[in-house]
Design an enzyme around this catalytic site. Structure first.
Site, PDB file in Angstrom:
ATOM      1  N   GLU A   1       2.103  -5.831   7.522  1.00 49.35           N
ATOM      2  CA  GLU A   1       1.646  -4.926   8.585  1.00 49.35           C
ATOM      3  C   GLU A   1       2.769  -4.659   9.614  1.00 49.35           C
ATOM      4  O   GLU A   1       3.289  -3.565  10.034  1.00 49.35           O
ATOM      5  CB  GLU A   1       0.693  -5.571   9.094  1.00 49.35           C
ATOM      6  CG  GLU A   1      -0.738  -5.736   8.503  1.00 49.35           C
ATOM      7  CD  GLU A   1      -1.346  -4.489   8.006  1.00 49.35           C
ATOM      8  OE1 GLU A   1      -1.153  -3.338   8.546  1.00 49.35           O
ATOM      9  OE2 GLU A   1      -1.673  -4.410   6.721  1.00 49.35           O
TER      10      GLU A   1
ATOM     11  N   HIS B   1       3.191   1.632   4.345  1.00 53.98           N
ATOM     12  CA  HIS B   1       2.335   0.783   3.259  1.00 53.98           C
ATOM     13  C   HIS B   1       2.801   1.369   1.996  1.00 53.98           C
ATOM     14  O   HIS B   1       3.365   0.489   0.799  1.00 53.98           O
ATOM     15  CB  HIS B   1       1.065   0.487   3.222  1.00 53.98           C
ATOM     16  CG  HIS B   1       0.525  -0.313   4.455  1.00 53.98           C
ATOM     17  ND1 HIS B   1       0.963  -1.561   4.454  1.00 53.98           N
ATOM     18  CD2 HIS B   1      -0.326  -0.216   5.292  1.00 53.98           C
ATOM     19  CE1 HIS B   1       0.415  -2.377   5.422  1.00 53.98           C
ATOM     20  NE2 HIS B   1      -0.648  -1.498   6.082  1.00 53.98           N
TER      21      HIS B   1
ATOM     22  N   ASP C   1       4.419  -0.896  10.681  1.00 51.86           N
ATOM     23  CA  ASP C   1       4.528  -0.701  11.814  1.00 51.86           C
ATOM     24  C   ASP C   1       5.566   0.017  12.281  1.00 51.86           C
ATOM     25  O   ASP C   1       5.973   0.984  12.785  1.00 51.86           O
ATOM     26  CB  ASP C   1       4.026  -1.868  12.969  1.00 51.86           C
ATOM     27  CG  ASP C   1       2.527  -2.070  12.922  1.00 51.86           C
ATOM     28  OD1 ASP C   1       1.650  -1.148  12.623  1.00 51.86           O
ATOM     29  OD2 ASP C   1       2.236  -2.926  13.480  1.00 51.86           O
TER      30      ASP C   1
ATOM     31  N   HIS D   1       1.698   4.826   9.619  1.00 50.56           N
ATOM     32  CA  HIS D   1       1.668   3.204   9.332  1.00 50.56           C
ATOM     33  C   HIS D   1       1.234   3.115   8.162  1.00 50.56           C
ATOM     34  O   HIS D   1       1.463   2.416   7.163  1.00 50.56           O
ATOM     35  CB  HIS D   1       0.609   2.741  10.465  1.00 50.56           C
ATOM     36  CG  HIS D   1      -0.026   1.246   9.837  1.00 50.56           C
ATOM     37  ND1 HIS D   1       0.909  -0.020  10.336  1.00 50.56           N
ATOM     38  CD2 HIS D   1      -0.804   0.951   8.949  1.00 50.56           C
ATOM     39  CE1 HIS D   1       0.181  -0.988   9.670  1.00 50.56           C
ATOM     40  NE2 HIS D   1      -0.726  -0.623   8.915  1.00 50.56           N
ATOM     41  N   GLU D   2       0.034   4.067   7.700  1.00 51.40           N
ATOM     42  CA  GLU D   2      -0.529   3.920   5.985  1.00 51.40           C
ATOM     43  C   GLU D   2       0.712   4.306   5.242  1.00 51.40           C
ATOM     44  O   GLU D   2       0.631   3.632   4.105  1.00 51.40           O
ATOM     45  CB  GLU D   2      -1.714   4.911   6.026  1.00 51.40           C
ATOM     46  CG  GLU D   2      -3.090   4.087   6.867  1.00 51.40           C
ATOM     47  CD  GLU D   2      -3.365   2.980   6.646  1.00 51.40           C
ATOM     48  OE1 GLU D   2      -3.346   2.516   5.274  1.00 51.40           O
ATOM     49  OE2 GLU D   2      -3.802   2.060   7.285  1.00 51.40           O
TER      50      GLU D   2
HETATM   51 ZN   LIG Z   1      -1.745  -1.675   7.583  1.00 53.73          ZN
END
Ligand SMILES: [Zn+2]
Length: 413
Positions: free
Chosen positions: A357, A283, A361, A279-280
């Site tokens: 987000e 980003h 995801d 997930h990070e």
């Molecule tokens: Zn996040």
């Protein structure tokens, strides 16, 4: 005092700001109370009624503290501005020296110190009252004092020269001072982004590499698969202060790091940690950090240009309770009153952040497994006692992340 039409506008904006904040708190409180007796269906297998009710009580306790803080800080804002507090502090510094730069630095610095002292009881209550009551606080009074001392030293070493540089540019650079100040601020924040992971964060916490070799191998594999180059993946001793768990991404260029709180790793399976990391990385892949930085630099340029105009208008000073117009009072008035006006655009920036987000995801679901991210998220909500049933409007104003069920439904798709 020569109050004017702008005083009225400011008062009305402040009033709508406070009323909106308190109204949102009341809505959130109701939403949490309404679902108190039952765990939402989709979480019933993973979260017990006890855990659900603890989250509800914790959320409500935080709302009560916030309610009081909102009212108190508004009274304080009005006392500083219309009540003449800033004017009196300014008069004090004007009487000390005739050097505009010293007057300005003294004024801003004394205001910051007074502000921190006023906030101190709140900060102590949040840590040793609220957080301790719900079993989250791990900070000792000793850590609290050393943290405060370190923050003070950083403020003096980094903050004071920066304030001095800004005020000097405002005093010396003529009509377009704001463009120079913007350049300095932008370079300063880039420098801080770069310095923070390696030089600033370690002043407060210890960072070490992952010692779980099996997990480390999985992570290295994920990093190679997604083409991510960084300074590494670190574990931070978050448990020194709180049992809340988190993971974050920090730094720029080669100085990028992914940081896991030790409290997050505890109780997570390797595949869940891998999903959180993915997930990070999402980003990073979608350049969210860069986009965020560029838009905040653009906004600060606009804000400074606006201040460049306001500083030439006497009604701006008089309307906010200042008798003697000066660069340093303009700067402080602007910083203090801006949140009252900018608060109303927070749903827009939150909506953008929630979009990011979802993208992160989706990236995690693609490179690891959606189910692993879901189970890690449920654990995070459970262990942090975050409410599963926030009010929609409250969430729109306050939450940069989508609510639990919206986020999980998105992942299930
Ligand atoms: Zn996040």
């Amino acid at each position: 005092m020569k109050f004017n039409l702008f005083t009225l506008i400011f008062l009305m904006a402040t009033l709508s700001y406070v009323v909106t904040l308190l109204w949102l708190n009341v809505r959130q409180n109701k939403a949490v109370a309404k679902s108190f007796d039952a765990v939402p269906v989709e979480f019933q297998e993973k979260i017990t009624l006890d855990q659900h009710q603890k989250a509800a009580q914790y959320t409500q306790a935080k709302l009560t503290v916030n309610h009081f803080e909102v009212i108190f800080s508004t009274v304080l804002l009005l006392a500083w501005t219309l009540g003449g507090g800033l004017n009196a502090l300014d008069a004090f510094w004007l009487a000390q020296t005739s050097d505009a730069l010293y007057q300005g630095v003294g004024f801003v610095l004394s205001l910051m110190i007074i502000g921190s002292l006023i906030d101190l009881p709140f900060s102590i209550y949040r840590t040793f009252g609220l957080e301790a009551k719900f079993g989250f606080n791990k900070m000792t009074p000793g850590t609290f004092i050393t943290d405060s001392a370190k923050e003070l030293v950083l403020m003096l070493v980094i903050g004071v020269p920066l304030i001095g540089a800004i005020l000097w540019l405002m005093n010396e650079m003529g009509e377009y001072w704001w463009a120079y100040v913007w350049l300095v601020l932008t370079s300063f924040s880039l420098l801080m982004f770069w310095l923070y992971p390696t030089y600033i964060a370690p002043i407060f916490n210890k960072f070490k590499s992952l010692d779980n070799l099996e997990l480390k191998a999985k992570i290295d594999n994920l990093l190679t698969r997604t083409g991510f180059k960084s300074d590494g993946v670190f574990v931070m001793d978050g448990s020194k202060r709180s049992s809340h768990g988190n993971a974050y991404f920090t730094g720029i260029g080669k100085n990028k790091r992914i940081v896991f709180f030790d409290t997050l790793l505890e109780g997570m399976e390797d595949k869940e940690v891998e999903a959180i990391l993915a997930h990070e990385l999402g980003h990073f892949h979608h350049k969210h950090i860069r986009k965020h930085m560029i838009s905040s630099f653009a906004i600060s340029l606009l804000a400074l240009a606006l201040l460049g105009y306001l500083i030439t208008q006497l009604w701006f000073f008089n309307g906010l309770g200042i008798e003697t117009a000066s660069n340093h009072t303009a700067l402080v008035l602007f910083m203090l009153t801006l949140p009252v006006f900018s608060f109303f655009i927070s749903p827009i920036s939150n909506a953008l952040s929630r979009k990011h987000e979802f993208e992160a995801d989706s990236f995690a679901a693609k490179h690891t497994h959606a189910d692993d991210l879901i189970s890690s998220l449920v654990k995070l909500y459970r262990d942090n006692a975050s409410t599963l049933t926030p009010d929609r409007l409250y969430s729109a104003f306050h939450d940069s992340h989508p609510s639990a069920s919206i986020r999980i439904n998105h992942l299930k798709k």
